[in-house]
Design a protein around this motif. Structure first.
Motif, PDB file in Angstrom:
ATOM      1  N   GLU A 165     -55.955 101.108   8.249  1.00  0.00           N
ATOM      2  CA  GLU A 165     -56.700 102.202   7.609  1.00  0.00           C
ATOM      3  C   GLU A 165     -58.005 101.722   6.980  1.00  0.00           C
ATOM      4  OE1 GLU A 165     -55.722 105.453   7.650  1.00  0.00           O
ATOM      5  OE2 GLU A 165     -53.930 104.932   8.796  1.00  0.00           O
ATOM      6  N   LYS A 166     -58.154 100.409   6.885  1.00  0.00           N
ATOM      7  CA  LYS A 166     -59.313  99.809   6.217  1.00  0.00           C
ATOM      8  C   LYS A 166     -59.476 100.323   4.776  1.00  0.00           C
ATOM      9  CE  LYS A 166     -61.593  98.051  10.136  1.00  0.00           C
ATOM     10  NZ  LYS A 166     -60.248  97.698  10.657  1.00  0.00           N
ATOM     11  N   THR A 167     -58.361 100.390   4.087  1.00  0.00           N
ATOM     12  CA  THR A 167     -58.422 100.820   2.691  1.00  0.00           C
ATOM     13  C   THR A 167     -57.693  99.822   1.809  1.00  0.00           C
ATOM     14  OG1 THR A 167     -56.427 102.154   2.987  1.00  0.00           O
ATOM     15  CG2 THR A 167     -58.536 103.322   3.113  1.00  0.00           C
ATOM     16  N   TRP A 168     -58.015  99.886   0.514  1.00  0.00           N
ATOM     17  CA  TRP A 168     -57.361  99.035  -0.480  1.00  0.00           C
ATOM     18  C   TRP A 168     -56.262  99.835  -1.148  1.00  0.00           C
ATOM     19  CZ3 TRP A 168     -58.469  93.940  -0.951  1.00  0.00           C
ATOM     20  CH2 TRP A 168     -59.628  93.500  -0.267  1.00  0.00           C
ATOM     21  N   GLY A 169     -55.111  99.220  -1.283  1.00  0.00           N
ATOM     22  CA  GLY A 169     -53.984  99.917  -1.896  1.00  0.00           C
ATOM     23  C   GLY A 169     -53.500  99.227  -3.162  1.00  0.00           C
ATOM     24  N   VAL A 170     -53.080 100.032  -4.113  1.00  0.00           N
ATOM     25  CA  VAL A 170     -52.441  99.516  -5.331  1.00  0.00           C
ATOM     26  C   VAL A 170     -51.019 100.066  -5.329  1.00  0.00           C
ATOM     27  CG1 VAL A 170     -52.426  99.554  -7.860  1.00  0.00           C
ATOM     28  CG2 VAL A 170     -54.602  99.383  -6.639  1.00  0.00           C
ATOM     29  N   VAL A 171     -50.050  99.164  -5.371  1.00  0.00           N
ATOM     30  CA  VAL A 171     -48.643  99.576  -5.296  1.00  0.00           C
ATOM     31  C   VAL A 171     -48.234 100.349  -6.544  1.00  0.00           C
ATOM     32  CG1 VAL A 171     -46.255  98.811  -5.023  1.00  0.00           C
ATOM     33  CG2 VAL A 171     -48.095  97.531  -3.919  1.00  0.00           C
ATOM     34  N   GLU A 172     -47.632 101.521  -6.301  1.00  0.00           N
ATOM     35  CA  GLU A 172     -47.126 102.322  -7.421  1.00  0.00           C
ATOM     36  C   GLU A 172     -45.623 102.149  -7.571  1.00  0.00           C
ATOM     37  OE1 GLU A 172     -49.107 103.634  -9.404  1.00  0.00           O
ATOM     38  OE2 GLU A 172     -50.920 104.225  -8.355  1.00  0.00           O
ATOM     39  N   SER A 173     -44.925 101.956  -6.426  1.00  0.00           N
ATOM     40  CA  SER A 173     -43.488 101.693  -6.546  1.00  0.00           C
ATOM     41  C   SER A 173     -42.943 100.905  -5.349  1.00  0.00           C
ATOM     42  CB  SER A 173     -42.707 102.999  -6.742  1.00  0.00           C
ATOM     43  OG  SER A 173     -42.680 103.742  -5.557  1.00  0.00           O
ATOM     44  N   TYR A 174     -41.940 100.119  -5.650  1.00  0.00           N
ATOM     45  CA  TYR A 174     -41.260  99.289  -4.648  1.00  0.00           C
ATOM     46  C   TYR A 174     -39.821  99.756  -4.492  1.00  0.00           C
ATOM     47  CZ  TYR A 174     -44.804  95.552  -5.163  1.00  0.00           C
ATOM     48  OH  TYR A 174     -45.950  94.818  -5.176  1.00  0.00           O
ATOM     49  N   CYS A 175     -39.201  99.417  -3.345  1.00  0.00           N
ATOM     50  CA  CYS A 175     -37.772  99.670  -3.206  1.00  0.00           C
ATOM     51  C   CYS A 175     -37.022  98.553  -3.935  1.00  0.00           C
ATOM     52  CB  CYS A 175     -37.348  99.699  -1.737  1.00  0.00           C
ATOM     53  SG  CYS A 175     -35.554  99.818  -1.547  1.00  0.00           S
ATOM     54  N   LEU A 176     -36.106  98.961  -4.750  1.00  0.00           N
ATOM     55  CA  LEU A 176     -35.339  98.027  -5.562  1.00  0.00           C
ATOM     56  C   LEU A 176     -34.493  97.090  -4.697  1.00  0.00           C
ATOM     57  CD1 LEU A 176     -34.605  97.484  -8.567  1.00  0.00           C
ATOM     58  CD2 LEU A 176     -32.786  99.155  -8.325  1.00  0.00           C
ATOM     59  N   CYS A 194     -34.819  96.465  -0.947  1.00  0.00           N
ATOM     60  CA  CYS A 194     -35.448  95.652   0.096  1.00  0.00           C
ATOM     61  C   CYS A 194     -36.874  95.199  -0.258  1.00  0.00           C
ATOM     62  CB  CYS A 194     -35.462  96.423   1.415  1.00  0.00           C
ATOM     63  SG  CYS A 194     -36.493  97.881   1.376  1.00  0.00           S
ATOM     64  N   GLY A 195     -37.432  95.720  -1.332  1.00  0.00           N
ATOM     65  CA  GLY A 195     -38.754  95.276  -1.753  1.00  0.00           C
ATOM     66  C   GLY A 195     -39.921  95.920  -1.018  1.00  0.00           C
ATOM     67  N   LYS A 196     -39.611  96.895  -0.158  1.00  0.00           N
ATOM     68  CA  LYS A 196     -40.658  97.585   0.594  1.00  0.00           C
ATOM     69  C   LYS A 196     -41.512  98.443  -0.352  1.00  0.00           C
ATOM     70  CE  LYS A 196     -39.469 100.938   3.410  1.00  0.00           C
ATOM     71  NZ  LYS A 196     -38.623 101.506   4.457  1.00  0.00           N
ATOM     72  N   VAL A 197     -42.816  98.561  -0.026  1.00  0.00           N
ATOM     73  CA  VAL A 197     -43.702  99.417  -0.830  1.00  0.00           C
ATOM     74  C   VAL A 197     -43.378 100.877  -0.519  1.00  0.00           C
ATOM     75  CG1 VAL A 197     -46.099 100.148  -1.221  1.00  0.00           C
ATOM     76  CG2 VAL A 197     -45.559  97.722  -0.971  1.00  0.00           C
ATOM     77  N   LEU A 198     -43.051 101.638  -1.547  1.00  0.00           N
ATOM     78  CA  LEU A 198     -42.689 103.045  -1.344  1.00  0.00           C
ATOM     79  C   LEU A 198     -43.857 103.978  -1.565  1.00  0.00           C
ATOM     80  CD1 LEU A 198     -39.187 103.299  -3.038  1.00  0.00           C
ATOM     81  CD2 LEU A 198     -39.737 103.029  -0.635  1.00  0.00           C
ATOM     82  N   ARG A 199     -44.668 103.649  -2.545  1.00  0.00           N
ATOM     83  CA  ARG A 199     -45.784 104.516  -2.871  1.00  0.00           C
ATOM     84  C   ARG A 199     -46.964 103.655  -3.307  1.00  0.00           C
ATOM     85  NH1 ARG A 199     -46.729 107.736  -6.960  1.00  0.00           N
ATOM     86  NH2 ARG A 199     -45.066 106.849  -8.190  1.00  0.00           N
ATOM     87  N   ALA A 200     -48.187 104.061  -2.907  1.00  0.00           N
ATOM     88  CA  ALA A 200     -49.380 103.320  -3.305  1.00  0.00           C
ATOM     89  C   ALA A 200     -50.543 104.276  -3.459  1.00  0.00           C
ATOM     90  CB  ALA A 200     -49.700 102.264  -2.249  1.00  0.00           C
ATOM     91  N   SER A 201     -51.538 103.867  -4.249  1.00  0.00           N
ATOM     92  CA  SER A 201     -52.773 104.639  -4.353  1.00  0.00           C
ATOM     93  C   SER A 201     -53.818 103.902  -3.537  1.00  0.00           C
ATOM     94  CB  SER A 201     -53.217 104.725  -5.812  1.00  0.00           C
ATOM     95  OG  SER A 201     -52.256 105.428  -6.552  1.00  0.00           O
ATOM     96  N   TYR A 202     -54.592 104.658  -2.757  1.00  0.00           N
ATOM     97  CA  TYR A 202     -55.556 104.025  -1.853  1.00  0.00           C
ATOM     98  C   TYR A 202     -57.002 104.280  -2.254  1.00  0.00           C
ATOM     99  CZ  TYR A 202     -51.571 103.108   1.079  1.00  0.00           C
ATOM    100  OH  TYR A 202     -50.364 102.641   1.538  1.00  0.00           O
ATOM    101  N   PHE A 203     -57.821 103.256  -1.997  1.00  0.00           N
ATOM    102  CA  PHE A 203     -59.248 103.323  -2.349  1.00  0.00           C
ATOM    103  C   PHE A 203     -60.074 102.764  -1.195  1.00  0.00           C
ATOM    104  CE2 PHE A 203     -56.621 102.842  -6.051  1.00  0.00           C
ATOM    105  CZ  PHE A 203     -57.120 103.778  -6.944  1.00  0.00           C
ATOM    106  N   SER A 204     -61.234 103.361  -0.982  1.00  0.00           N
ATOM    107  CA  SER A 204     -62.069 102.869   0.117  1.00  0.00           C
ATOM    108  C   SER A 204     -62.822 101.596  -0.278  1.00  0.00           C
ATOM    109  CB  SER A 204     -63.038 103.959   0.572  1.00  0.00           C
ATOM    110  OG  SER A 204     -63.848 104.357  -0.503  1.00  0.00           O
ATOM    111  N   GLN A 205     -63.059 101.440  -1.569  1.00  0.00           N
ATOM    112  CA  GLN A 205     -63.768 100.246  -2.044  1.00  0.00           C
ATOM    113  C   GLN A 205     -62.823  99.312  -2.798  1.00  0.00           C
ATOM    114  OE1 GLN A 205     -67.114  99.850  -1.341  1.00  0.00           O
ATOM    115  NE2 GLN A 205     -66.878 101.790  -0.232  1.00  0.00           N
ATOM    116  N   GLU A 206     -62.998  98.025  -2.578  1.00  0.00           N
ATOM    117  CA  GLU A 206     -62.173  97.042  -3.282  1.00  0.00           C
ATOM    118  C   GLU A 206     -62.373  97.146  -4.797  1.00  0.00           C
ATOM    119  OE1 GLU A 206     -63.193  92.966  -2.563  1.00  0.00           O
ATOM    120  OE2 GLU A 206     -61.175  92.258  -3.054  1.00  0.00           O
TER     121      GLU A 206
END
Ligand SMILES: [Zn+2]
Length: 156
Positions: free
Chosen positions: A97-108, A110-122
């Motif tokens: 997607e060529k975007t920067w993500g900040v993790v909002e939640s992980y799976c307790l 398996c550790g997979k990222v469940l939710r993130a906020s995305y930004f076009s700029q670093e």
């Protein structure tokens, strides 16, 4: 906060006293003395409550500016400075997607990222992450659908 407890107590006392006065009035009692005492008590409680409410507001204002002093530099810092001053483990780059993500939640589980906020700029992502860290907000933990179904199967 102690002030909050005091104002809450005062508010309740005021409420109770008002009710008491109302009851006295309804009784139609000729006991003017008692009624007057209650009215004085209400007047005193009201002014005391106002004093505490003012103090509470003042403390909130002080905190507000303290926070602002901490937030403000985040909008002045550049990418390199931000990277040096915050923890980056919850930041990632999505190559597709060529975007920067900040993790909002992980799976307790398996550790997979469940939710993130995305930004076009670093820089935007870094500021967002820095703000969260400044406020002490860590990613949340939840259970993903796969792990949830897995646990159901294990129980059956
Ligand atoms: Zn999972």
């Amino acid at each position: 906060m102690l002030l909050g407890i005091i104002t809450k107590k005062l508010r309740k006392e005021l409420h109770d006293t008002r009710k008491l006065l109302e009851r006295e009035k309804q009784k139609g009692k000729e006991d003017a003395q008692e009624r007057q005492e209650l009215e004085i008590r209400i007047w005193k409680l009201e002014s005391e409550l106002r004093t505490y409410q003012y103090r509470e507001k003042h403390i909130r204002d002080v905190l507000k500016y303290e926070y602002w002093e901490r937030i403000r530099p985040l909008y002045i810092m550049g990418t390199a400075d931000l990277k040096r001053s915050i923890r980056l483990e919850n930041l990632f780059f999505d190559r597709d997607e060529k975007t920067w993500g900040v993790v909002e939640s992980y799976c307790l589980q398996c550790g997979k990222v469940l939710r993130a906020s995305y930004f076009s700029q670093e820089l935007e992502a870094l500021r967002y992450l820095a703000m969260k860290q400044m406020l002490g907000i860590a990613p949340a933990f939840d259970t993903c659908m796969e792990c949830y179904q897995e646990s159901l199967r294990a129980c059956a």
